[in-house]
Design a protein around this motif. Structure first.
Motif, PDB file in Angstrom:
ATOM      1  N   ARG A 263      67.237  25.052  32.439  1.00 22.61           N
ATOM      2  CA  ARG A 263      67.479  26.405  32.938  1.00 22.61           C
ATOM      3  C   ARG A 263      66.645  26.555  34.201  1.00 22.61           C
ATOM      4  NH1 ARG A 263      66.291  27.180  27.643  1.00 22.61           N
ATOM      5  NH2 ARG A 263      64.307  28.173  28.162  1.00 22.61           N
ATOM      6  N   LYS A 264      67.250  27.071  35.245  1.00 26.02           N
ATOM      7  CA  LYS A 264      66.631  26.959  36.555  1.00 26.02           C
ATOM      8  C   LYS A 264      66.558  28.295  37.286  1.00 26.02           C
ATOM      9  CE  LYS A 264      68.272  22.178  37.133  1.00 26.02           C
ATOM     10  NZ  LYS A 264      69.007  22.100  35.850  1.00 26.02           N
ATOM     11  N   THR A 265      66.076  29.330  36.624  1.00 24.51           N
ATOM     12  CA  THR A 265      65.853  30.595  37.304  1.00 24.51           C
ATOM     13  C   THR A 265      64.391  30.992  37.158  1.00 24.51           C
ATOM     14  OG1 THR A 265      66.243  32.097  35.435  1.00 24.51           O
ATOM     15  CG2 THR A 265      68.187  31.302  36.640  1.00 24.51           C
ATOM     16  N   VAL A 266      63.932  31.824  38.076  1.00 24.36           N
ATOM     17  CA  VAL A 266      62.542  32.262  38.012  1.00 24.36           C
ATOM     18  C   VAL A 266      62.285  33.062  36.737  1.00 24.36           C
ATOM     19  CG1 VAL A 266      62.952  34.390  39.333  1.00 24.36           C
ATOM     20  CG2 VAL A 266      60.676  33.344  39.323  1.00 24.36           C
ATOM     21  N   GLN A 267      63.310  33.749  36.246  1.00 21.76           N
ATOM     22  CA  GLN A 267      63.139  34.502  35.005  1.00 21.76           C
ATOM     23  C   GLN A 267      62.862  33.555  33.829  1.00 21.76           C
ATOM     24  OE1 GLN A 267      65.695  35.033  37.224  1.00 21.76           O
ATOM     25  NE2 GLN A 267      64.968  36.977  38.060  1.00 21.76           N
TER      26      GLN A 267
END
Length: 238
Positions: free
Chosen positions: A223-227
């Motif tokens: 998973r590659k989001t800042v969140q």
């Protein structure tokens, strides 16, 4: 707020290489022929023209060496990450706030996962703050170095930005100081033990090390989001 794991070294994720992760390095460009790079990298350069507008060109050659050294950390620590170069510095390590903001917006448009800012300024600039906020809103992680001694605290101080300073931390690891505030290794590339003391050192390279670690985390968790990254670090805050 009580911060956990403040002095404890965390999982280095040494088996991962940043594969599938795209990083924008906004700095002085890159020397692709340097032995620590040795790879063709794409990107754009940003500068202010005589009319005061921002123009783009394709010459991303590094005349200062800073961007090359920062990129070299990532080539070593996250060798399979894709690196995109945004050249914002030319003859000196300084640029207009509008240039940095434009480069951040461009990096987001290129669908990068992480923006590395091995730089800092000594006061808030709304145009930079807005660019960082827009990047984070779209799921892009922004990593910025900071220096308390010189007052170079932005953009590391902006909400959601991962601020990183150099500390006594082994390579491939990090240390949590406060929420979204980290220490990492401040050396660019390892030298033989007897000459390591003469190596350059600084907060810029700490940001590059943390960016590399974050790329490996993204590869691991797919998973590659800042969140997603923030959720991971929340486990160390109590």
């Amino acid at each position: 707020m009580v911060i956990g794991k403040q002095a404890e070294r965390v999982d280095p994720l040494s088996e991962f290489t940043g594969k599938g992760v795209k990083i924008a390095v906004l700095d002085s460009g890159v020397n692709v022929y340097h032995s620590h790079i040795d790879q063709e990298l794409g990107g754009l350069a940003f500068r202010v023209n005589r009319e005061g507008g921002i123009e783009l060109h394709e010459d991303i050659r590094d005349y200062l060496g800073h961007g090359t050294a920062v990129t070299a950390v990532m080539r070593q620590m996250a060798p399979d990450a894709e690196i995109l170069v945004g050249k914002i510095f030319d003859e000196k390590l300084a640029c207009y706030p509008s240039v940095l903001a434009e480069a951040i917006d461009w990096a987001v448009e290129q669908e990068v996962h992480i923006i590395n800012l091995s730089l800092g300024v000594n006061r808030n600039h709304q145009v930079i703050e807005e660019a960082c906020a827009a990047a984070i809103e779209k799921g892009v992680a922004v990593v910025a170095s900071y220096n308390k001694q010189t007052g170079l605290l932005w953009p590391a101080n902006y909400p959601g930005v991962f601020g990183v300073r150099a500390g006594e931390v082994p390579r491939m690891e990090w240390q949590l100081n406060a929420l979204n505030n980290f220490s990492a290794c401040g050396f660019p590339r390892e030298l033989p033990e007897e000459t390591q003391i003469y190596n350059i050192h600084g907060h810029s390279f700490a940001a590059a090390h943390f960016t590399s670690w974050l790329a490996r985390l993204y590869e691991k968790q797919e998973r590659k989001t800042v969140q997603d990254a923030m959720s991971y670090f929340q486990q160390y805050v109590s």
